[in-house]
Every structure is written in structure tokens, then in C-alpha cells.
Write a protein that holds these residues in place. Sequence first.
Motif, mmCIF file in Angstrom:
data_model
loop_
_atom_site.group_PDB
_atom_site.id
_atom_site.type_symbol
_atom_site.label_atom_id
_atom_site.label_comp_id
_atom_site.label_asym_id
_atom_site.label_seq_id
_atom_site.Cartn_x
_atom_site.Cartn_y
_atom_site.Cartn_z
ATOM 1 N N ALA A 1 46.432 55.887 33.487
ATOM 2 C CA ALA A 1 47.048 55.904 32.164
ATOM 3 C C ALA A 1 47.703 54.556 31.851
ATOM 4 C CB ALA A 1 48.077 57.034 32.075
ATOM 5 N N PHE A 2 48.380 53.976 32.845
ATOM 6 C CA PHE A 2 48.999 52.669 32.617
ATOM 7 C C PHE A 2 47.935 51.624 32.299
ATOM 8 C CE2 PHE A 2 50.266 48.472 33.965
ATOM 9 C CZ PHE A 2 51.541 48.332 33.436
ATOM 10 N N CYS A 3 46.851 51.594 33.076
ATOM 11 C CA CYS A 3 45.790 50.610 32.835
ATOM 12 C C CYS A 3 45.211 50.767 31.428
ATOM 13 C CB CYS A 3 44.682 50.765 33.873
ATOM 14 S SG CYS A 3 45.176 50.353 35.565
ATOM 15 N N GLN A 4 45.079 52.000 30.982
ATOM 16 C CA GLN A 4 44.540 52.242 29.639
ATOM 17 C C GLN A 4 45.469 51.705 28.558
ATOM 18 O OE1 GLN A 4 43.910 56.500 30.044
ATOM 19 N NE2 GLN A 4 41.688 56.219 30.274
ATOM 20 N N THR A 5 46.784 51.774 28.791
ATOM 21 C CA THR A 5 47.706 51.214 27.799
ATOM 22 C C THR A 5 47.567 49.703 27.700
ATOM 23 O OG1 THR A 5 49.534 50.920 29.377
ATOM 24 C CG2 THR A 5 49.370 53.054 28.234
ATOM 25 N N GLN A 6 47.003 49.086 28.724
ATOM 26 C CA GLN A 6 46.786 47.638 28.739
ATOM 27 C C GLN A 6 45.381 47.261 28.246
ATOM 28 O OE1 GLN A 6 49.545 45.716 29.578
ATOM 29 N NE2 GLN A 6 50.446 47.783 29.587
ATOM 30 N N GLY A 7 44.654 48.248 27.774
ATOM 31 C CA GLY A 7 43.293 47.985 27.287
ATOM 32 C C GLY A 7 42.255 47.980 28.375
ATOM 33 N N GLY A 8 42.587 48.541 29.555
ATOM 34 C CA GLY A 8 41.636 48.533 30.660
ATOM 35 C C GLY A 8 41.521 49.881 31.332
ATOM 36 N N HIS A 9 41.322 49.872 32.641
ATOM 37 C CA HIS A 9 41.144 51.078 33.450
ATOM 38 C C HIS A 9 41.355 50.686 34.907
ATOM 39 C CE1 HIS A 9 37.277 49.228 34.418
ATOM 40 N NE2 HIS A 9 37.069 49.105 33.111
ATOM 41 N N CYS B 1 45.423 62.605 45.299
ATOM 42 C CA CYS B 1 45.654 61.862 44.049
ATOM 43 C C CYS B 1 47.120 61.886 43.621
ATOM 44 C CB CYS B 1 44.789 62.451 42.936
ATOM 45 S SG CYS B 1 43.012 62.385 43.291
ATOM 46 N N SER B 2 47.913 62.792 44.217
ATOM 47 C CA SER B 2 49.328 62.904 43.840
ATOM 48 C C SER B 2 50.215 61.881 44.535
ATOM 49 C CB SER B 2 49.830 64.321 44.151
ATOM 50 O OG SER B 2 49.673 64.593 45.550
ATOM 51 N N MET B 3 49.668 61.183 45.511
ATOM 52 C CA MET B 3 50.482 60.182 46.218
ATOM 53 C C MET B 3 50.791 59.011 45.294
ATOM 54 S SD MET B 3 48.813 60.115 50.057
ATOM 55 C CE MET B 3 50.190 59.147 50.686
ATOM 56 N N PHE B 4 51.911 58.363 45.577
ATOM 57 C CA PHE B 4 52.322 57.212 44.772
ATOM 58 C C PHE B 4 51.956 55.921 45.523
ATOM 59 C CE2 PHE B 4 54.132 60.111 42.015
ATOM 60 C CZ PHE B 4 54.786 59.491 40.944
ATOM 61 N N TRP B 5 51.048 55.143 44.909
ATOM 62 C CA TRP B 5 50.692 53.833 45.412
ATOM 63 C C TRP B 5 50.773 52.835 44.260
ATOM 64 C CZ3 TRP B 5 50.744 54.342 50.363
ATOM 65 C CH2 TRP B 5 50.024 55.320 51.049
ATOM 66 N N ARG B 6 50.788 51.583 44.620
ATOM 67 C CA ARG B 6 50.535 50.579 43.596
ATOM 68 C C ARG B 6 49.060 50.669 43.189
ATOM 69 N NH1 ARG B 6 53.465 45.486 46.475
ATOM 70 N NH2 ARG B 6 52.824 46.679 48.324
ATOM 71 N N PHE B 7 48.646 49.878 42.228
ATOM 72 C CA PHE B 7 47.281 50.086 41.704
ATOM 73 C C PHE B 7 46.707 48.777 41.164
ATOM 74 C CE2 PHE B 7 50.559 51.368 38.709
ATOM 75 C CZ PHE B 7 50.257 50.633 37.554
ATOM 76 N N ILE B 8 45.399 48.825 40.908
ATOM 77 C CA ILE B 8 44.664 47.648 40.423
ATOM 78 C C ILE B 8 43.987 48.009 39.097
ATOM 79 C CG2 ILE B 8 42.839 45.976 40.953
ATOM 80 C CD1 ILE B 8 43.156 46.950 43.937
ATOM 81 N N CYS B 9 44.342 47.290 38.041
ATOM 82 C CA CYS B 9 43.714 47.492 36.726
ATOM 83 C C CYS B 9 42.624 46.444 36.500
ATOM 84 C CB CYS B 9 44.732 47.362 35.593
ATOM 85 S SG CYS B 9 46.047 48.608 35.607
ATOM 86 N N GLU B 10 41.683 46.798 35.671
ATOM 87 C CA GLU B 10 40.630 45.870 35.268
ATOM 88 C C GLU B 10 40.349 46.062 33.795
ATOM 89 O OE1 GLU B 10 35.806 45.069 35.991
ATOM 90 O OE2 GLU B 10 36.839 46.688 37.048
ATOM 91 N N LYS B 11 40.067 44.980 33.105
ATOM 92 C CA LYS B 11 39.548 45.083 31.731
ATOM 93 C C LYS B 11 38.488 44.010 31.509
ATOM 94 C CE LYS B 11 43.589 42.826 29.574
ATOM 95 N NZ LYS B 11 44.604 43.024 28.494
ATOM 96 N N GLU B 12 37.372 44.454 30.933
ATOM 97 C CA GLU B 12 36.266 43.546 30.677
ATOM 98 C C GLU B 12 36.597 42.685 29.460
ATOM 99 O OE1 GLU B 12 35.912 46.816 31.069
ATOM 100 O OE2 GLU B 12 34.941 46.917 33.041
#
Length: 222
Positions: free
Chosen positions: A110-118, A204-215
Motif C-alpha cells: 500500500a505504501f509503494c502504491q501511494t508513491q506511484g509504484g509497487h 505476511c503479517s510480519m513487520f519488515w522493511r520493504f523495497i518499492c519499485e516504479k517503472e
Amino acid sequence: MLLKSSSLLLYKNKPQSGAEVTSDVQKQTQDANVSALTATILKLQQEKNKLQKEKDELVARLAATKAPDVIKPTTKPAPVPVTCPSDWHLFNNSCYFISTISRDWSGSQAFCQTQGGHLAIIHTAEEQTFVWNLLSRGHWNAYWFGITDEHTEDQWKWVDGTPLVGGFWEVGEPNNHIDEDCGYIVKTRVLERVAIRSWYDAPCSMFWRFICEKEMNATTAP
């Protein structure tokens, strides 16, 4: 009879009047002018024909010696280099963001989507190595990326719905140890650990940092 002949001779030899003489002179002058004008026109026509012939010869010579026209390639606008926003990193035509906050897998997407990515979709070893090199080392630094089998067990799919082909799993992974349906990447202090064997599955419920990508689409300069 003699009288008539004398009269006829007298008539023929009768001197002309002044008007008649003037008329003859004018006629002769007009005839001379017409002749001169005709001669001039004829001369001009001949000169015109000569010039036209010379022109045609010159055009023919030029056509014979002229180099073939070079077809110039169509000039296309130059593409503007792809640039990424601040804190994003460019690889090929995609920008990648490494978070410093932790969320569960769906919250990360959801966070990545707010940034225009995934969440990042990784297809090649080169892309995997690039992303892995952006991660910091730690005891167990884990980062969500865009893969899950939450809909059908062991059928891993990317967040865009396409199926996983291959992958860069650690030996023995994925193992669905405790209902583990989401993928993450690990980077530790162990130097022997390599980028192309660093994927794990986890709940999927665990809390980790994450990596976003946008083309990023290359734009064209005007």
C-alpha cells in the motif's frame, strides 16, 4: 484612230499629282519598315531557339554529373534521460526505494502504491544483484518484495499477477514453515551469503522493511 492613240498616250504619260507621290513614298516606307520588323522578329526567334538549346544542354550536363541525393534520416527527438526522485535508485528504466520503516506485506504494498509504484518485481540476476547491493548488512536485515502465494499455495505470483519463473531462493526455500505466503530478501553480515540465493518466505503479517519499485517511461524532448 490616230487621235485616240494620242489621247491614250497622253493619259499614260500624264504627270502624277503631289498627293499621289506622297502616298507612294509612304507605302514604300511602310513596306520597308515591315520588312525590317519581320527580319528583327526572325532574328530574335532564332536567338531564342539557340538560347533554349544551350539551356537544355546545360540542364542535361548537370543532371548527368549531379551526385545522387542523399536521403537524410528522419530526425527523431532525443529521449530525455530517466531520472528518479530523491532517495530512489535507478536501474534500467525503474526506480527503487529502500524503506527505513517496517510494515506487514500488504501495508508495504500500500505504501509503494501511494508513491506511484509497487513492491519490487525482480526478474533477472542483474536486477536482483543491483537491489541486493542497495541493502545494508545486519544480523538479519529482511525486506519485503513483491511476491506471494497467498491465493494458491506454491503458486508464487508477482504483485502484477504474473507467475514467478525461477527465482533467487536460498537453499531449502520456500518451505511454508508456518503458513509463510510472502517473500522477502535477507542480507546479513555473513559475507558468504550471495544475492542470487537470498529469498525467503515468511508470514505476511510480519513487520519488515520493504523495497518499492516504479517503472519510469523515458520522455521525449521537444
